[in-house]
Design a protein around this motif. Sequence first.
Motif, mmCIF file in Angstrom:
data_model
loop_
_atom_site.group_PDB
_atom_site.id
_atom_site.type_symbol
_atom_site.label_atom_id
_atom_site.label_comp_id
_atom_site.label_asym_id
_atom_site.label_seq_id
_atom_site.Cartn_x
_atom_site.Cartn_y
_atom_site.Cartn_z
ATOM 1 N N TYR A 28 0.835 -1.200 0.000
ATOM 2 C CA TYR A 28 0.000 0.000 0.000
ATOM 3 C C TYR A 28 0.876 1.260 0.000
ATOM 4 C CZ TYR A 28 -3.493 3.440 1.244
ATOM 5 O OH TYR A 28 -4.302 4.556 1.245
ATOM 6 N N LYS A 29 1.887 1.286 0.851
ATOM 7 C CA LYS A 29 2.775 2.453 0.911
ATOM 8 C C LYS A 29 3.521 2.662 -0.412
ATOM 9 C CE LYS A 29 3.698 2.482 5.864
ATOM 10 N NZ LYS A 29 4.714 2.272 6.906
ATOM 11 N N GLN A 30 4.005 1.582 -0.982
ATOM 12 C CA GLN A 30 4.697 1.682 -2.274
ATOM 13 C C GLN A 30 3.737 2.177 -3.354
ATOM 14 O OE1 GLN A 30 6.832 -1.837 -3.506
ATOM 15 N NE2 GLN A 30 7.315 -2.330 -1.379
ATOM 16 N N ALA A 31 2.508 1.667 -3.315
ATOM 17 C CA ALA A 31 1.506 2.059 -4.299
ATOM 18 C C ALA A 31 1.191 3.552 -4.195
ATOM 19 C CB ALA A 31 0.234 1.228 -4.117
ATOM 20 N N LEU A 32 1.068 4.055 -2.971
ATOM 21 C CA LEU A 32 0.810 5.480 -2.782
ATOM 22 C C LEU A 32 1.931 6.334 -3.369
ATOM 23 C CD1 LEU A 32 -0.691 6.010 0.802
ATOM 24 C CD2 LEU A 32 -1.721 6.540 -1.402
ATOM 25 N N LYS A 33 3.155 5.903 -3.149
ATOM 26 C CA LYS A 33 4.296 6.636 -3.710
ATOM 27 C C LYS A 33 4.222 6.669 -5.237
ATOM 28 C CE LYS A 33 7.496 5.720 0.066
ATOM 29 N NZ LYS A 33 8.705 4.991 0.489
ATOM 30 N N LYS A 34 3.931 5.520 -5.826
ATOM 31 C CA LYS A 34 3.823 5.458 -7.292
ATOM 32 C C LYS A 34 2.654 6.318 -7.789
ATOM 33 C CE LYS A 34 7.167 2.538 -8.019
ATOM 34 N NZ LYS A 34 8.377 2.903 -8.732
ATOM 35 N N PHE A 35 1.539 6.252 -7.068
ATOM 36 C CA PHE A 35 0.366 7.046 -7.446
ATOM 37 C C PHE A 35 0.701 8.537 -7.416
ATOM 38 C CE2 PHE A 35 -3.444 9.467 -6.518
ATOM 39 C CZ PHE A 35 -4.319 9.003 -7.476
ATOM 40 N N ASN A 36 1.358 8.974 -6.357
ATOM 41 C CA ASN A 36 1.715 10.385 -6.223
ATOM 42 C C ASN A 36 2.708 10.833 -7.290
ATOM 43 O OD1 ASN A 36 0.007 10.848 -4.050
ATOM 44 N ND2 ASN A 36 1.535 10.215 -2.567
ATOM 45 N N LYS A 37 3.469 9.899 -7.834
ATOM 46 C CA LYS A 37 4.400 10.209 -8.933
ATOM 47 C C LYS A 37 3.723 10.036 -10.300
ATOM 48 C CE LYS A 37 8.571 8.975 -6.410
ATOM 49 N NZ LYS A 37 9.687 8.034 -6.288
ATOM 50 N N LYS A 38 2.442 9.733 -10.263
ATOM 51 C CA LYS A 38 1.639 9.533 -11.480
ATOM 52 C C LYS A 38 2.087 8.319 -12.298
ATOM 53 C CE LYS A 38 0.350 14.418 -11.883
ATOM 54 N NZ LYS A 38 -0.667 14.374 -10.918
ATOM 55 N N ASP A 39 2.705 7.364 -11.628
ATOM 56 C CA ASP A 39 3.066 6.088 -12.254
ATOM 57 C C ASP A 39 1.889 5.137 -12.008
ATOM 58 O OD1 ASP A 39 4.132 3.747 -13.221
ATOM 59 O OD2 ASP A 39 5.928 3.780 -11.956
ATOM 60 N N TYR A 40 0.812 5.370 -12.762
ATOM 61 C CA TYR A 40 -0.457 4.697 -12.487
ATOM 62 C C TYR A 40 -0.430 3.204 -12.749
ATOM 63 C CZ TYR A 40 -2.141 9.472 -12.102
ATOM 64 O OH TYR A 40 -2.315 10.779 -11.722
ATOM 65 N N ASP A 41 0.303 2.758 -13.743
ATOM 66 C CA ASP A 41 0.343 1.328 -14.022
ATOM 67 C C ASP A 41 0.997 0.566 -12.872
ATOM 68 O OD1 ASP A 41 -0.939 1.552 -16.481
ATOM 69 O OD2 ASP A 41 0.938 1.852 -17.558
ATOM 70 N N GLU A 42 2.103 1.082 -12.389
ATOM 71 C CA GLU A 42 2.789 0.424 -11.269
ATOM 72 C C GLU A 42 1.961 0.543 -9.984
ATOM 73 O OE1 GLU A 42 5.689 -1.929 -9.587
ATOM 74 O OE2 GLU A 42 5.433 -1.424 -11.698
ATOM 75 N N ALA A 43 1.352 1.700 -9.777
ATOM 76 C CA ALA A 43 0.509 1.893 -8.596
ATOM 77 C C ALA A 43 -0.669 0.922 -8.612
ATOM 78 C CB ALA A 43 0.001 3.332 -8.540
ATOM 79 N N LYS A 44 -1.292 0.767 -9.778
ATOM 80 C CA LYS A 44 -2.419 -0.159 -9.910
ATOM 81 C C LYS A 44 -1.995 -1.571 -9.523
ATOM 82 C CE LYS A 44 -5.478 -2.054 -13.486
ATOM 83 N NZ LYS A 44 -4.921 -3.399 -13.579
ATOM 84 N N PHE A 45 -0.865 -2.000 -10.040
ATOM 85 C CA PHE A 45 -0.352 -3.331 -9.724
ATOM 86 C C PHE A 45 -0.137 -3.486 -8.216
ATOM 87 C CE2 PHE A 45 3.407 -6.010 -8.956
ATOM 88 C CZ PHE A 45 2.919 -7.228 -9.420
ATOM 89 N N LEU A 46 0.450 -2.481 -7.583
ATOM 90 C CA LEU A 46 0.740 -2.563 -6.149
ATOM 91 C C LEU A 46 -0.531 -2.478 -5.298
ATOM 92 C CD1 LEU A 46 3.982 -0.414 -6.137
ATOM 93 C CD2 LEU A 46 3.818 -2.867 -5.640
ATOM 94 N N PHE A 47 -1.499 -1.649 -5.694
ATOM 95 C CA PHE A 47 -2.772 -1.615 -4.959
ATOM 96 C C PHE A 47 -3.480 -2.965 -5.064
ATOM 97 C CE2 PHE A 47 -2.698 3.161 -5.388
ATOM 98 C CZ PHE A 47 -2.599 3.406 -4.025
ATOM 99 N N GLU A 48 -3.420 -3.575 -6.222
ATOM 100 C CA GLU A 48 -4.022 -4.903 -6.393
ATOM 101 C C GLU A 48 -3.311 -5.933 -5.517
ATOM 102 O OE1 GLU A 48 -3.787 -5.186 -10.636
ATOM 103 O OE2 GLU A 48 -5.805 -4.354 -10.903
ATOM 104 N N ARG A 49 -2.002 -5.838 -5.408
ATOM 105 C CA ARG A 49 -1.248 -6.730 -4.518
ATOM 106 C C ARG A 49 -1.656 -6.512 -3.064
ATOM 107 N NH1 ARG A 49 3.765 -9.113 -6.277
ATOM 108 N NH2 ARG A 49 3.645 -10.053 -4.215
ATOM 109 N N SER A 50 -1.832 -5.261 -2.694
ATOM 110 C CA SER A 50 -2.265 -4.937 -1.337
ATOM 111 C C SER A 50 -3.623 -5.582 -1.044
ATOM 112 C CB SER A 50 -2.354 -3.420 -1.161
ATOM 113 O OG SER A 50 -2.787 -3.080 0.125
#
Length: 145
Positions: A28-50
Amino acid sequence: MKKFNKLILTTISILFTINFSYAENDFYKQALKKFNKKDYDEAKFLFERSIVFNPKDANSYLYLAKIFKEKENKREEEKNLNTTLLLDPSNEDATLRLMDISIERSNYSEVKELSEKFVKICKDLCKENDRILESLKDLEPKNDS
């Protein structure tokens, strides 16, 4: 020997639980960082993992909805907002976002219903309801009597 085996199993169980919780929180924390950097594909993957580690994590579903909004996928956005509200009925951000979707669809009754709910649950975004109610004036059915 039985006490020793039971102690080992208990220790393993505790360590697994701690590791499991850490992994969920870390994704979740990693996903938030990616989301805030607008790296949506990576954030999506990490939120799904969470979500795999914690299927009841309403915030991960909310952020997935935000990602789908950025990708202009209304169907997935709405699905994730509804899941967020299923898990956390008082989530004002998700309610507000569903109200915006309903306004775009000119769905007066749904906006009205969500607005009434929003007034009861809002804490931080209460002023947004004024914007919604102003938009409702344009959608409100006219009484032609």
